[in-house]
Design a protein around this motif. Structure first.
Motif, PDB file in Angstrom:
ATOM      1  N   ALA A 369       0.850  -1.201   0.000  1.00  0.00           N
ATOM      2  CA  ALA A 369       0.000   0.000   0.000  1.00  0.00           C
ATOM      3  C   ALA A 369       0.879   1.241   0.000  1.00  0.00           C
ATOM      4  O   ALA A 369       1.858   1.317   0.749  1.00  0.00           O
ATOM      5  CB  ALA A 369      -0.927   0.012   1.213  1.00  0.00           C
ATOM      6  N   VAL A 370       0.508   2.216  -0.829  1.00  0.00           N
ATOM      7  CA  VAL A 370       1.286   3.450  -0.982  1.00  0.00           C
ATOM      8  C   VAL A 370       0.515   4.621  -0.379  1.00  0.00           C
ATOM      9  O   VAL A 370      -0.669   4.816  -0.686  1.00  0.00           O
ATOM     10  CB  VAL A 370       1.562   3.750  -2.467  1.00  0.00           C
ATOM     11  CG1 VAL A 370       2.412   5.012  -2.609  1.00  0.00           C
ATOM     12  CG2 VAL A 370       2.233   2.567  -3.152  1.00  0.00           C
ATOM     13  N   ALA A 371       1.181   5.388   0.477  1.00  0.00           N
ATOM     14  CA  ALA A 371       0.653   6.691   0.899  1.00  0.00           C
ATOM     15  C   ALA A 371       1.209   7.720  -0.080  1.00  0.00           C
ATOM     16  O   ALA A 371       2.404   8.032  -0.044  1.00  0.00           O
ATOM     17  CB  ALA A 371       1.071   7.008   2.327  1.00  0.00           C
ATOM     18  N   TRP A 372       0.333   8.211  -0.976  1.00  0.00           N
ATOM     19  CA  TRP A 372       0.772   9.100  -2.061  1.00  0.00           C
ATOM     20  C   TRP A 372       0.477  10.545  -1.686  1.00  0.00           C
ATOM     21  O   TRP A 372      -0.666  11.005  -1.741  1.00  0.00           O
ATOM     22  CB  TRP A 372       0.057   8.733  -3.360  1.00  0.00           C
ATOM     23  CG  TRP A 372       0.595   9.447  -4.578  1.00  0.00           C
ATOM     24  CD1 TRP A 372       1.676   9.092  -5.330  1.00  0.00           C
ATOM     25  CD2 TRP A 372       0.079  10.638  -5.188  1.00  0.00           C
ATOM     26  NE1 TRP A 372       1.864   9.984  -6.358  1.00  0.00           N
ATOM     27  CE2 TRP A 372       0.904  10.947  -6.295  1.00  0.00           C
ATOM     28  CE3 TRP A 372      -0.999  11.479  -4.900  1.00  0.00           C
ATOM     29  CZ2 TRP A 372       0.672  12.047  -7.118  1.00  0.00           C
ATOM     30  CZ3 TRP A 372      -1.223  12.583  -5.704  1.00  0.00           C
ATOM     31  CH2 TRP A 372      -0.393  12.850  -6.812  1.00  0.00           C
ATOM     32  N   LEU A 373       1.518  11.263  -1.286  1.00  0.00           N
ATOM     33  CA  LEU A 373       1.419  12.697  -1.015  1.00  0.00           C
ATOM     34  C   LEU A 373       2.215  13.416  -2.097  1.00  0.00           C
ATOM     35  O   LEU A 373       3.093  14.239  -1.830  1.00  0.00           O
ATOM     36  CB  LEU A 373       1.965  13.024   0.381  1.00  0.00           C
ATOM     37  CG  LEU A 373       1.076  12.692   1.584  1.00  0.00           C
ATOM     38  CD1 LEU A 373       0.945  11.169   1.762  1.00  0.00           C
ATOM     39  CD2 LEU A 373       1.637  13.289   2.872  1.00  0.00           C
ATOM     40  N   GLY A 374       1.885  13.091  -3.340  1.00  0.00           N
ATOM     41  CA  GLY A 374       2.632  13.568  -4.490  1.00  0.00           C
ATOM     42  C   GLY A 374       2.067  14.826  -5.109  1.00  0.00           C
ATOM     43  O   GLY A 374       2.416  15.159  -6.247  1.00  0.00           O
ATOM     44  N   TYR A 375       1.187  15.504  -4.389  1.00  0.00           N
ATOM     45  CA  TYR A 375       0.653  16.785  -4.860  1.00  0.00           C
ATOM     46  C   TYR A 375       0.548  17.730  -3.675  1.00  0.00           C
ATOM     47  O   TYR A 375       0.659  17.313  -2.517  1.00  0.00           O
ATOM     48  CB  TYR A 375      -0.707  16.594  -5.532  1.00  0.00           C
ATOM     49  CG  TYR A 375      -1.898  16.433  -4.592  1.00  0.00           C
ATOM     50  CD1 TYR A 375      -2.965  17.340  -4.623  1.00  0.00           C
ATOM     51  CD2 TYR A 375      -1.983  15.375  -3.693  1.00  0.00           C
ATOM     52  CE1 TYR A 375      -4.061  17.196  -3.784  1.00  0.00           C
ATOM     53  CE2 TYR A 375      -3.079  15.213  -2.863  1.00  0.00           C
ATOM     54  CZ  TYR A 375      -4.111  16.126  -2.900  1.00  0.00           C
ATOM     55  OH  TYR A 375      -5.207  15.971  -2.076  1.00  0.00           O
ATOM     56  N   GLU A 376       0.374  19.005  -3.966  1.00  0.00           N
ATOM     57  CA  GLU A 376       0.259  20.001  -2.908  1.00  0.00           C
ATOM     58  C   GLU A 376      -1.217  20.183  -2.575  1.00  0.00           C
ATOM     59  O   GLU A 376      -1.946  20.899  -3.266  1.00  0.00           O
ATOM     60  CB  GLU A 376       0.916  21.313  -3.329  1.00  0.00           C
ATOM     61  CG  GLU A 376       2.412  21.166  -3.564  1.00  0.00           C
ATOM     62  CD  GLU A 376       3.130  22.479  -3.815  1.00  0.00           C
ATOM     63  OE1 GLU A 376       2.501  23.540  -3.598  1.00  0.00           O
ATOM     64  OE2 GLU A 376       4.305  22.443  -4.215  1.00  0.00           O
TER      65      GLU A 376
END
Length: 591
Positions: A369-376
């Motif tokens: 599982a990925v925690a994607w905080l790849g945007y603002e």
């Protein structure tokens, strides 16, 4: 010469372990740079003793640089050998299979033995059958010879690097630092020969990576260009290693920016920029702390300091090998420095629950599982920027959705076999997820939204998810889930499967906006079941409240607008009846 029996016993995973260990040793040596710098002669010291100390320090630096160059060179050779051995082992497995299929056996020493010759062959076909079996045998013999040739070459190349290191024949890379030493001329030549993907698409990145030789890939892993770790379509293990290797470099660059901004005091114009730099440094600390957790191992798939805030994505588990991969996107007020560690905890719990669900039902499978905080994500300080980055605006979600769409694509493109891929979005993150899915071509098999103010559309088909595989959860007293800001309230959209958030035999109920992923809850059980590919084990249910009744009218307005847009002016008269229908539905919800 290596024997077939020896090659059978080769284990590529042991070479992979050595490759990883050499990487740690190289990093530990490079990290001694500060100590070496501080050990230089103090300013103003002169004389014979000072000259001797300076000479000894220079010799120590050069010895360290030589050692790092040797470790780097051997590591590239070991990485190449690991890939080669893995391929050789696959060839042996295939040869054994072909031999059995033809009634032959490949012995431990590499001989070919006829163990099941055909019986009761008609007299007039004996010679034909004999010649056919000779051809099969000869083909197997040729395959074994080819395997041994490849094994001999692999062994020789690795031995060459080991001998060169032992005899101090490896020249450090140009430059005076310890880090520069690892980039030897031969490694840099391999990196240069690899080139770059033809464009920025995940497909192009995957095709480029797969086109490289084992030596080029190993060199790129040893000396990765700055863009490699964030490039969607590159294997997760490669991205992880490249991004981890950039953390110190990112921190140094940010500290230099910090020092420049603080020179001579900080004016009003520089205060905001300084705060951004300070927050990015805190974000790096949060990233390092998060990826230091190793049960299960973490993968750092995004590390991006451009823009106003740091972006990052961390996987729990191995995205390259997992059968089930989920990507979670959070929303409003999320930042790397304040949120990454907490969401990583939630992803670890989700992976654990998904694995438990698989085991409980007698199924195998690996989960990541990925925690994607790849945007603002929108911040509280941006609330008044209603035409820009405010939470009331879709601009951040649309921009983030484009990046997230590529991230989904990259997971599938980077693997030989597609995993079961689940997109998960909470709050404003569900809006970002919705825009990502609308981009299409993402390969997402299941989509889950919870506490959602809308997914940017009121037509489920726009999400390009298989029919019946889009799921929605809403808890009691969650006002955001009735916001209906982006494409209308999903609770009124046809096509979403409603999953329970209330007390059940599978867990406790949740209320409010922030507890959906809590352990031992029905909502977490439901999400884990979807992630594990077992939707039949979910608890269905829909929570309706006053907010849903209120949100029905704006949702109907959204649908009316869509109907007008789709059908044109000729459909206007049909849409005018929506008002009376909406009033009737509201009355039914309260009755």
């Amino acid at each position: 010469m290596v024997s077939f029996a020896e090659v059978r016993r080769w284990k590529p995973e042991e070479l992979d372990s050595v490759h990883a260990e050499l990487g740690k040793r190289r990093d530990n040596l490079i990290d001694l740079q500060d100590e070496l710098d501080h050990a230089k002669n103090p300013e103003g010291w002169s004389g014979a003793a000072a000259d001797a100390a300076a000479k000894r320090h220079g010799e120590l630096v050069e010895n360290m640089r030589a050692l790092i160059a040797e470790v780097a060179t051997v590591r590239v050779a070991v990485g190449t050998a690991a890939d080669d051995v893995a391929k050789i082992k696959q060839q042996i497995t295939q040869a054994d299979h072909d031999a059995r299929a033809g009634g032959f056996e490949i012995t431990e020493e590499g001989g070919v033995k006829d163990v099941k010759p055909p019986q009761d062959v008609p007299q007039d076909q004996l010679e034909q059958v004999k010649q056919q079996r000779i051809q099969v045998r000869d083909k197997l013999v040729a395959t074994i010879e080819q395997i041994l040739d490849e094994a001999e070459r692999t062994d020789a190349e690795l031995a060459k690097a080991l001998v060169a290191a032992e005899k101090n024949q490896i020249e450090p890379g140009k430059g005076g630092s310890l880090a520069d030493a690892a980039n030897t001329e031969s490694i840099q030549a391999l990196v240069d020969s690899a080139g770059k993907p033809k464009d920025d698409s995940p497909k192009a990145a995957a095709e480029w990576w797969n086109s490289l030789s084992d030596e080029q890939r190993a060199a790129l892993q040893e000396n990765p260009p700055a863009w490699l770790g964030n490039r969607d379509g590159i294997p997760a293990e490669v991205r992880d290693e490249a991004n981890r290797g950039r953390i110190d470099e990112e921190r140094k660059a940010l500290q230099e920016q910090q020092a420049d901004l603080e020179k001579g005091g900080v004016g009003e114009d520089e205060q905001e920029r300084l705060q951004q730099v300070n927050d990015k440094l805190k974000s790096l600390d949060a990233v390092e702390e998060t990826i230091s957790r190793d049960k299960p191992p973490r993968q750092l798939l995004v590390l991006d300091s451009s823009g106003e805030r740091m972006k990052a994505a961390v996987a729990v588990g191995n995205v390259d090998t997992a059968d089930h991969v989920s990507v979670f996107t959070p929303g409003y007020t999320t930042t790397v420095q304040d949120s990454l560690k907490g969401y990583d905890d939630k992803m670890q719990e989700l992976v654990g629950q998904s694995q438990d669900e698989l085991a409980r039902h007698g199924k195998d499978g690996e989960v990541a599982a990925v925690a994607w905080l790849g945007y603002e994500a929108p911040q509280e300080s941006e609330n008044l920027d209603v035409f820009g980055d405010s939470v009331a605006s879709s601009s951040s979600a649309q921009e983030g959705g484009e990046k997230l769409n590529d991230f989904y694509k990259g997971i599938n493109e980077s693997r030989g076999t597609d995993p079961h891929l689940t997109a998960i979005g909470h709050s404003y993150g569900s809006t970002t997820t919705g825009y990502a899915l609308q981009g299409g071509g993402h390969g997402v098999d299941d989509a889950i939204i919870f506490g959602s103010p809308g997914v940017g559309t009121n037509d489920i088909e726009d999400l390009h998810v298989p029919e019946g595989h889009a799921y929605r959860l809403e808890a009691k007293n969650d006002p955001v889930a009735d916001f209906a800001r982006f494409g209308g309230d999903p609770s009124h959209m046809d096509g979403f499967q409603d999953l329970s958030t209330e007390d059940s035999g599978e867990g406790k109920g949740v209320t409010g906006h922030s507890d959906y992923l809590n352990p031992d809850t029905t909502s977490q059980h439901n999400m884990a079941s979807i992630v594990a590919g077992m939707p039949e084990n979910t608890v269905e249910g829909k929570t309706n409240g006053v907010g849903d009744a209120i949100s029905y009218l704006p949702h109907q307005a959204q649908e009316a607008g869509s109907a007008i847009y789709d059908a044109g002016a000729a459909a206007v008269s049909d849409v005018k009846d929506f008002g009376e229908g909406a009033a009737s539905k509201v009355k039914d919800l309260f009755s």
